[in-house]
Scaffold this motif. Structure first.
Motif, PDB file in Angstrom:
ATOM      1  N   PHE A   1      12.824   0.784  -3.604  1.00 22.16           N
ATOM      2  CA  PHE A   1      13.077  -0.372  -4.493  1.00 22.16           C
ATOM      3  C   PHE A   1      13.613  -1.458  -3.846  1.00 22.16           C
ATOM      4  O   PHE A   1      13.194  -2.567  -3.787  1.00 22.16           O
ATOM      5  N   GLY A   2      15.063  -1.167  -3.498  1.00 22.92           N
ATOM      6  CA  GLY A   2      15.838  -2.029  -3.279  1.00 22.92           C
ATOM      7  C   GLY A   2      15.373  -2.917  -1.934  1.00 22.92           C
ATOM      8  O   GLY A   2      15.181  -4.194  -2.267  1.00 22.92           O
ATOM      9  N   PRO A   3      15.113  -2.378  -0.689  1.00 25.73           N
ATOM     10  CA  PRO A   3      14.758  -2.767   0.311  1.00 25.73           C
ATOM     11  C   PRO A   3      13.346  -3.649   0.163  1.00 25.73           C
ATOM     12  O   PRO A   3      13.242  -4.879   0.908  1.00 25.73           O
ATOM     13  N   LEU A   4      12.447  -3.310  -0.798  1.00 30.24           N
ATOM     14  CA  LEU A   4      11.058  -3.680  -1.048  1.00 30.24           C
ATOM     15  C   LEU A   4      11.249  -5.220  -1.884  1.00 30.24           C
ATOM     16  O   LEU A   4      10.942  -6.134  -1.375  1.00 30.24           O
ATOM     17  N   VAL A   5      12.303  -5.135  -2.944  1.00 32.67           N
ATOM     18  CA  VAL A   5      12.836  -6.203  -3.660  1.00 32.67           C
ATOM     19  C   VAL A   5      13.153  -7.306  -2.699  1.00 32.67           C
ATOM     20  O   VAL A   5      12.786  -8.602  -2.789  1.00 32.67           O
ATOM     21  N   ARG A   6      14.245  -7.084  -1.846  1.00 30.96           N
ATOM     22  CA  ARG A   6      14.756  -7.831  -1.128  1.00 30.96           C
ATOM     23  C   ARG A   6      13.857  -8.604  -0.177  1.00 30.96           C
ATOM     24  O   ARG A   6      13.884 -10.009   0.098  1.00 30.96           O
TER      25      ARG A   6
ATOM     26  N   GLN B   1       0.785  -1.119   0.016  1.00 33.18           N
ATOM     27  CA  GLN B   1      -0.081   0.028   0.100  1.00 33.18           C
ATOM     28  C   GLN B   1       0.815   1.129   0.132  1.00 33.18           C
ATOM     29  O   GLN B   1       0.713   2.094  -0.661  1.00 33.18           O
ATOM     30  N   ALA B   2       1.819   1.170   0.707  1.00 32.97           N
ATOM     31  CA  ALA B   2       2.836   2.594   0.923  1.00 32.97           C
ATOM     32  C   ALA B   2       3.502   2.668  -0.441  1.00 32.97           C
ATOM     33  O   ALA B   2       3.577   3.963  -1.037  1.00 32.97           O
ATOM     34  N   TYR B   3       3.941   1.592  -0.898  1.00 31.66           N
ATOM     35  CA  TYR B   3       4.699   1.719  -2.497  1.00 31.66           C
ATOM     36  C   TYR B   3       3.647   2.155  -3.452  1.00 31.66           C
ATOM     37  O   TYR B   3       4.215   3.004  -4.334  1.00 31.66           O
ATOM     38  N   ASN B   4       2.477   1.331  -3.398  1.00 31.50           N
ATOM     39  CA  ASN B   4       1.687   1.850  -4.403  1.00 31.50           C
ATOM     40  C   ASN B   4       1.159   3.213  -4.565  1.00 31.50           C
ATOM     41  O   ASN B   4       0.783   3.970  -5.537  1.00 31.50           O
TER      42      ASN B   4
ATOM     43  N   LEU C   1       3.164   5.661  -3.236  1.00 27.13           N
ATOM     44  CA  LEU C   1       3.957   6.554  -3.857  1.00 27.13           C
ATOM     45  C   LEU C   1       4.099   6.312  -5.129  1.00 27.13           C
ATOM     46  O   LEU C   1       4.322   7.393  -5.844  1.00 27.13           O
ATOM     47  N   LYS C   2       4.165   5.153  -5.846  1.00 25.78           N
ATOM     48  CA  LYS C   2       4.173   5.109  -7.361  1.00 25.78           C
ATOM     49  C   LYS C   2       2.993   5.735  -7.996  1.00 25.78           C
ATOM     50  O   LYS C   2       3.091   6.302  -9.172  1.00 25.78           O
ATOM     51  N   GLY C   3       1.581   5.739  -7.364  1.00 21.84           N
ATOM     52  CA  GLY C   3       0.642   6.411  -7.939  1.00 21.84           C
ATOM     53  C   GLY C   3       0.655   7.833  -8.115  1.00 21.84           C
ATOM     54  O   GLY C   3       0.343   8.524  -9.032  1.00 21.84           O
ATOM     55  N   ASN C   4       1.257   8.384  -6.761  1.00 21.57           N
ATOM     56  CA  ASN C   4       1.534   9.981  -6.997  1.00 21.57           C
ATOM     57  C   ASN C   4       2.606  10.167  -7.922  1.00 21.57           C
ATOM     58  O   ASN C   4       2.322  11.190  -8.711  1.00 21.57           O
ATOM     59  N   LEU C   5       3.705   9.368  -8.179  1.00 24.75           N
ATOM     60  CA  LEU C   5       4.607   9.619  -9.159  1.00 24.75           C
ATOM     61  C   LEU C   5       4.029   9.654 -10.644  1.00 24.75           C
ATOM     62  O   LEU C   5       3.999  10.400 -11.498  1.00 24.75           O
ATOM     63  N   GLN C   6       3.256   8.638 -10.625  1.00 23.65           N
ATOM     64  CA  GLN C   6       2.569   8.463 -12.000  1.00 23.65           C
ATOM     65  C   GLN C   6       1.683   9.361 -12.298  1.00 23.65           C
ATOM     66  O   GLN C   6       1.662   9.892 -13.708  1.00 23.65           O
ATOM     67  N   ASN C   7       0.963   9.927 -11.441  1.00 27.55           N
ATOM     68  CA  ASN C   7       0.035  11.122 -11.631  1.00 27.55           C
ATOM     69  C   ASN C   7       0.884  12.298 -12.220  1.00 27.55           C
ATOM     70  O   ASN C   7       0.229  12.918 -13.134  1.00 27.55           O
ATOM     71  N   LEU C   8       1.968  12.661 -11.345  1.00 30.80           N
ATOM     72  CA  LEU C   8       2.765  13.638 -11.849  1.00 30.80           C
ATOM     73  C   LEU C   8       3.125  13.691 -13.221  1.00 30.80           C
ATOM     74  O   LEU C   8       3.510  14.356 -14.240  1.00 30.80           O
ATOM     75  N   GLU C   9       3.784  12.336 -13.537  1.00 27.04           N
ATOM     76  CA  GLU C   9       4.425  12.133 -14.966  1.00 27.04           C
ATOM     77  C   GLU C   9       3.118  12.163 -16.096  1.00 27.04           C
ATOM     78  O   GLU C   9       3.600  12.636 -17.006  1.00 27.04           O
ATOM     79  N   LYS C  10       1.902  11.768 -15.559  1.00 30.17           N
ATOM     80  CA  LYS C  10       0.862  11.897 -16.632  1.00 30.17           C
ATOM     81  C   LYS C  10       0.624  13.280 -16.921  1.00 30.17           C
ATOM     82  O   LYS C  10       0.332  13.557 -18.032  1.00 30.17           O
ATOM     83  N   LYS C  11       0.635  14.243 -15.866  1.00 29.65           N
ATOM     84  CA  LYS C  11       0.445  15.487 -16.156  1.00 29.65           C
ATOM     85  C   LYS C  11       1.541  16.027 -16.945  1.00 29.65           C
ATOM     86  O   LYS C  11       1.259  17.133 -17.602  1.00 29.65           O
ATOM     87  N   LYS C  12       2.860  15.626 -17.057  1.00 26.50           N
ATOM     88  CA  LYS C  12       3.682  15.999 -18.051  1.00 26.50           C
ATOM     89  C   LYS C  12       3.659  15.618 -19.522  1.00 26.50           C
ATOM     90  O   LYS C  12       4.246  15.924 -20.456  1.00 26.50           O
ATOM     91  N   THR C  13       2.935  14.474 -19.445  1.00 22.49           N
ATOM     92  CA  THR C  13       2.569  14.060 -21.003  1.00 22.49           C
ATOM     93  C   THR C  13       1.067  14.287 -21.433  1.00 22.49           C
ATOM     94  O   THR C  13       0.037  14.656 -20.593  1.00 22.49           O
TER      95      THR C  13
ATOM     96  N   THR D   1      13.119   9.993  -6.033  1.00 21.55           N
ATOM     97  CA  THR D   1      14.229   9.481  -4.934  1.00 21.55           C
ATOM     98  C   THR D   1      13.599   8.794  -4.020  1.00 21.55           C
ATOM     99  O   THR D   1      14.269   7.563  -3.863  1.00 21.55           O
ATOM    100  N   ASP D   2      12.571   9.098  -3.536  1.00 24.38           N
ATOM    101  CA  ASP D   2      11.873   7.956  -2.392  1.00 24.38           C
ATOM    102  C   ASP D   2      11.585   6.743  -3.051  1.00 24.38           C
ATOM    103  O   ASP D   2      11.791   5.706  -2.560  1.00 24.38           O
ATOM    104  N   LYS D   3      11.201   6.586  -4.317  1.00 26.59           N
ATOM    105  CA  LYS D   3      10.850   5.125  -4.977  1.00 26.59           C
ATOM    106  C   LYS D   3      12.110   4.529  -5.146  1.00 26.59           C
ATOM    107  O   LYS D   3      12.229   3.181  -4.878  1.00 26.59           O
ATOM    108  N   LYS D   4      13.230   4.984  -5.563  1.00 27.13           N
ATOM    109  CA  LYS D   4      14.479   4.545  -5.754  1.00 27.13           C
ATOM    110  C   LYS D   4      14.906   3.953  -4.339  1.00 27.13           C
ATOM    111  O   LYS D   4      15.498   2.908  -4.304  1.00 27.13           O
ATOM    112  N   LYS D   5      14.764   4.672  -3.450  1.00 28.71           N
ATOM    113  CA  LYS D   5      15.109   4.224  -2.161  1.00 28.71           C
ATOM    114  C   LYS D   5      14.449   3.134  -1.563  1.00 28.71           C
ATOM    115  O   LYS D   5      15.002   2.223  -0.954  1.00 28.71           O
TER     116      LYS D   5
END
Length: 445
Positions: free
Chosen positions: A334-339, A199-202, A204-216, A328-332
């Motif tokens: 990503f690694g621990p979540l995959v592990r 839920q936390a990662y989704n 974050l990902k959703g907020n980022l996707q919304n911002l990216e969507k607004k740029k395209t 930056t938050d997503k990259k931070k």
């Protein structure tokens, strides 16, 4: 040409002959050596506490539910790992590992039961088992086998074909019910943690996707902040303001010819093309503040859309900073979540195979009786030989159950006797369970 195998394995058990090795050899010679229908491996189950018949019957049903639950969560973790990997999803399979060590080769393992116990009562048998373990400390002690270190990564087929009971996680001195409870709590914890983390990662990902969507996307809807510059605007004027107007591409010439006439008080030659996409053009225009609303109204009548936009350098910088922060938050994370997902996939998968082992043990005792004397066998069927393999197994073991001596009993003919597995959709004269190690897309026979 190599024989194609499936992602599906079978775990069966049959009553012990003079020795458990003999049971395995008879089955292996017939199915593998003579007919080349499959590959067979001993499936090593330790001397678990039997308990009473009533306990076994009740536990059999509960283990069926636990099996379904554990497999569901194992698949859930695998699927979410695939989602998190995104464009690296092709690496999902290599990340689905079982990190417990594979067990020892077959010949190291002693026969797990002794025929000389055949006439002992349950009480005497359990007493013998206790004494036997005291007198034979090497019996199933994991540290005495030639094995890989406990943190070694094994792919799923290797873990399964060399399965070894995890004595540390699931102590065999505990009752079968307690072991099932340990697994249930362990998987419940993984499920709960997965919900929280996903839920936390989704979010974050959703907020980022919304911002990216607004740029395209279309100029009608996308964020214009990264398209405009300070020089496109008249700023800090008491009387003048600059508007951004979206014009259909086919009407661009109409705009340039007529925008000065839409209302009074428009600054001549103040409009310039800032950006265009396949359908629309973005223009600016400067006019007196007092005619802004009138201009918007008349522009809309001509199919020119005024976008609400105020040029504010601090807000634009904050928007860019938010995007950078989210990335930056997503990259931070990503690694621990995959592990975490890799570790807990392994935990869940290993727990799943232990549940299968519990089910084989309980079902074998219920079917073949006491004292405990059976050989569990893991079968890897060859893809094109499934039907023939079934026939051979039914020839070999059909005598165990007169009702199904002819082979497979359909679910319509089944009598659902709790704890005896008759309510399963597949019932055979031998104990039988499937294990599907394709954790991403469940393949069917």
């Amino acid at each position: 040409m190599p024989i194609k195998t499936m992602s599906e394995y079978w775990i069966i058990s049959a009553p012990g002959d003079k020795t458990c090795q003999q049971t395995f050899d008879t089955m292996n010679n017939l199915t593998s050596k003579q007919h080349n229908l499959c590959s067979n491996y001993k499936f090593h189950i330790p001397d678990l506490k039997v308990g009473t018949l009533d306990q076994l019957v009740g536990l059999s049903d509960d283990l069926g539910k636990l099996d379904t639950y554990v497999e569901q969560i194992t698949r859930k973790v695998a699927m979410y790992l695939g989602e998190v990997l995104e464009d690296q999803r092709d690496k999902l399979q290599e990340n689905l590992q079982a990190n417990n060590s594979p067990g020892p080769p077959d010949e190291v393992m002693p026969c797990r039961h002794h025929n000389r116990l055949k006439h002992l009562s349950l009480r005497h048998q359990r007493k013998h088992q206790h004494t036997h373990h005291q007198n034979n400390p090497l019996h199933y002690h994991p540290h005495h086998h030639h094995q890989l270190p406990m943190d070694i990564k094994a792919d799923l087929p290797l873990y399964l074909t060399r399965f070894q009971w995890d004595m540390a996680k699931y102590p065999i001195k505990q009752s079968l019910r307690n072991i099932a409870d340990i697994i249930s709590k362990q998987i419940g914890q993984i499920d709960g943690d997965l919900k929280t983390k996903s839920q936390a990662y989704n979010n974050l990902k959703g907020n980022l996707q919304n911002l990216e969507k607004k740029k395209t996307g279309s100029l009608l809807t996308r964020n214009l902040a990264d398209l405009v510059k300070k020089e496109h605007f008249i700023l800090d004027s008491e009387y003048l303001t600059t508007l951004l107007v979206i014009v259909p591409k086919a009407m661009a010439n109409d705009w340039l010819a007529n925008y000065e006439k839409i209302t009074d008080m428009i600054v001549p030659r103040s409009s310039q093309l800032i950006k265009e996409d396949p359908d629309y053009c973005l223009f600016n225009v400067t006019l007196f503040k007092k005619v802004t609303e009138e201009f918007k109204l008349h522009a809309r009548e001509r199919k020119f859309i005024v976008r609400d936009f105020v040029y504010n350098e601090e807000e634009l910088a904050a928007g860019k900073n938010e995007m950078t922060k989210l990335m930056t938050d997503k990259k931070k994370q990503f690694g621990p979540l995959v592990r975490w997902l890799k570790v807990n996939f392994s935990e869940a998968f290993c727990a799943l195979i232990h549940v299968k082992a519990l089910r084989v043990f309980v079902e074998s005792v219920l079917r073949y009786g006491l004292p405990v004397n059976f050989q569990a066998i893991l079968i890897e069927p060859n893809k094109k030989s499934v039907k023939r393999l079934r026939d051979v197994l039914n020839q070999l073991y059909g005598h165990l159950d007169g009702a199904s001596a002819g082979g497979h009993v359909s679910s319509a003919d089944n009598v659902d006797i709790p704890g005896l597995g008759f309510g399963q959709s597949e019932y055979y004269p031998y104990v039988f369970y499937k294990v599907n190690i394709d954790m991403v897309e469940q393949t069917k026979l």
